[in-house]
Structure formats: structure tokens, C-alpha cells
Design an enzyme around this catalytic site. Structure first.
Site, short mmCIF file in Angstrom:
data_model
loop_
_atom_site.label_atom_id
_atom_site.label_comp_id
_atom_site.label_asym_id
_atom_site.label_seq_id
_atom_site.Cartn_x
_atom_site.Cartn_y
_atom_site.Cartn_z
N LYS A 1 -2.18 3.93 -19.62
CA LYS A 1 -1.29 4.17 -18.48
C LYS A 1 0.07 3.54 -18.76
CE LYS A 1 -3.01 4.50 -13.80
NZ LYS A 1 -3.51 3.69 -12.67
O1 G3P Z 1 -4.07 4.88 -8.58
C1 G3P Z 1 -3.05 4.21 -7.93
C2 G3P Z 1 -3.56 3.47 -6.77
O2 G3P Z 1 -4.41 2.42 -7.15
C3 G3P Z 1 -2.55 3.00 -5.81
O3 G3P Z 1 -3.14 3.08 -4.56
O4 G3P Z 1 -3.38 2.71 -2.16
O5 G3P Z 1 -2.38 0.92 -3.61
O6 G3P Z 1 -1.12 3.00 -3.12
P1 G3P Z 1 -2.45 2.38 -3.30
#
Ligand code: G3P
Length: 268
Positions: A96
Site C-alpha cells: 500500500k
Molecule cells: O481501508 C481504509 C480504512 O481503514 C479507513 O476507514 O473508517 O477509518 O475511514 P475509516
């Protein structure tokens, strides 16, 4: 084969095992915050933990592992290191790289250079923190195997700019608030626009809808044509629930006569 892939957005071994046993898992995405969550719970051997993630998923089910530096040289070095260190475990490591980790507005193309470098070495790259279709397009041009638009975080952004009040897990309409959204109405709309551009130009890079906050958003990114949705375990479980399913389960259980139980050797 069902073409949309479901990944789990977690570094938690128990969640990954449960989803694998349920037969729905095609891959896994991690990031420094998800790793931190496991360290905060007491995980000590991080390298062993990542190896176990790779083993649980197994060959053909990609595990995204993120670099931590923000300059080109170190992102390239860490990407190569992560791939060499963890791909031998099950042949499923994906690296990534953030689309643009510049924090001072200088050298904005460092993410693209890292994508290009790693891709040229045959290392599959998942481009993270994608917030616009144009970022996705440039990542694809640089050779990324996957681009990850952050649907939930774009909803957060539009909500905060428009002053709309929503909780993190609240459903945010695909049509958005209609205000101050840079032509992107919602996270789902961002995913759809990237899918449309990639279709128009026959770009093979996969669109991975990330930052999914609720089950309806998971449905809508599938409708938008995402190749992959990465979903937190809690959302995956909610995707299985409905009050009429529960009601029906209770009713069938109440209506199960002893004669039927006898067929299975179930005593009273
Ligand atoms: O895959 C990306 C993810 O982990 C981010 O999620 O909910 O922290 O925006 P969030």
C-alpha cells in the site's frame, strides 16, 4: 465465480479466521491505524502477526501492507522490504502506497514515483488515501494494481464542509448534500466516477472501495461497480442481519414439531 471481491479491513486474526470460515473472504487490507489497534490490545510479535494474517488468507487472497515513510526513497525501500519479507509466506502480499504523502505541498508526485518503481519490479501496489477520480487515474497510469477510494472519509469531508450533522456510521445518501462537494456528491459517487473512467478507457486497475462505514454503503459501492469492497468486521456482520430474518428464525424454531426433530435424532 462472483466477480466482486470482499476484503476485510482489519489486522485482527480472529475476525479474519471467522470471515474465512464463513467462505466470503477474498482478501484483507491493513494500515498503520489497524495495526495500532492490535498493538493497543496487547499484540507483541508484529512480524509473526503479519505472517499469520498472510497464512490465514492464503494464496490468491491478497493482503495489503502499508509503508510508513513519506519520502520516495524510503517508501520504495519499505515497499520492497515488505514484499520480500512477507510475500514468501503465502504469495499474497500487496504493498500500500499513499497517493500523495506530501505534507508541505512540495514533491507531490513522490507517491506516483513509488507506485511506478514498485510496479516496475513486479510488486503489486494498492494506492491508498484516494479522494478524487483524478488521483485514481494518475495512480493507474503509474502502474497501480489497485486504487482505494476512501468512501467514508469523503462523506465525512462533505458533511463537515456543508455543516451537516452525521455520526461516523450513519448512512450518507449517495446523492450527497448538494453543497460544496467538488463535483463528488458522496463517497459512493467517488467510487462510481472512478469505475466509470476506468471502464471508458479500459483501465485494468481494480477499484477497491475503502472506508466503508455501514451495510448500505457496502450495497451501494457494489451497485456502483467496485471490483472490491473492504469492509470492517462489524459491518460485515450487520450485512447479515434483518429483523424479519430474526422473526422468521424464531417462528420456524417454535413451529418445529417433535416428529420433525425425531428425523434428526433430536430429543425433546
Ligand atoms: O481501508 C481504509 C480504512 O481503514 C479507513 O476507514 O473508517 O477509518 O475511514 P475509516
Amino acid at each position: 465465480m462472483i466477480k466482486i471481491k470482499i476484503f476485510l479491513d482489519t489486522a485482527n486474526l480472529s475476525e479474519l479466521r471467522q470471515a474465512m470460515e464463513a467462505g466470503v473472504l477474498d482478501g484483507c487490507t491493513t494500515n498503520p491505524s489497524l495495526i495500532k489497534a492490535e498493538v493497543d490490545k496487547g499484540m507483541k510479535d508484529l512480524e509473526g502477526h503479519i505472517e499469520e494474517i498472510c497464512r490465514i488468507l492464503g494464496k490468491g487472497k491478497p493482503v495489503s501492507l502499508e509503508v510508513v515513510s513519506t519520502d520516495y526513497e524510503n517508501m520504495a525501500r519499505e515497499g520492497e522490504f515488505l514484499y520480500k519479507r512477507f510475500n514468501p509466506v503465502a504469495g499474497n502480499a500487496v504493498i500500500k502506497i499513499p497517493i500523495n504523502p506530501s505534507t508541505d505541498g512540495k514533491d507531490n508526485s513522490r507517491g506516483l514515483r513509488a507506485i511506478r518503481y514498485l510496479s516496475s519490479k513486479g510488486i503489486p501496489v494498492n494506492t491508498t488515501l484516494v479522494m478524487t477520480p483524478e488521483q485514481a487515474l494518475l495512480a493507474a497510469k503509474a502502474g497501480a494494481k489497485i486504487v482505494s477510494p476512501f468512501a467514508g472519509r469523503i462523506d465525512d469531508y462533505i458533511r463537515s464542509r456543508s455543516g451537516a450533522k452525521f455520526g461516523k456510521e450513519d448512512y450518507f445518501p449517495a446523492g450527497g448534500t448538494g453543497k460544496d462537494d467538488n463535483g463528488i456528491a458522496s463517497g459512493v459517487d467517488l467510487v462510481k466516477k472512478i469505475v466509470d473512467i476506468f471502464k471508458t478507457y479500459n483501465i485494468k486497475t481494480e477499484v477497491l472501495a475503502a472506508s466503508i462505514r455501514n451495510e448500505r454503503q457496502a450495497r451501494e459501492v457494489a451497485l456502483a461497480g467496485a471490483d472490491i469492497a473492504t469492509i470492517p468486521f462489524s459491518v460485515l456482520m450487520k450485512m447479515l442481519q434483518h429483523e424479519k430474518t430474526l422473526e422468521g428464525t424464531i417462528k420456524f424454531s417454535q413451529d418445529t414439531v417433535q416428529e420433525y426433530k425425531n428425523v434428526f435424532g433430536i430429543k425433546k
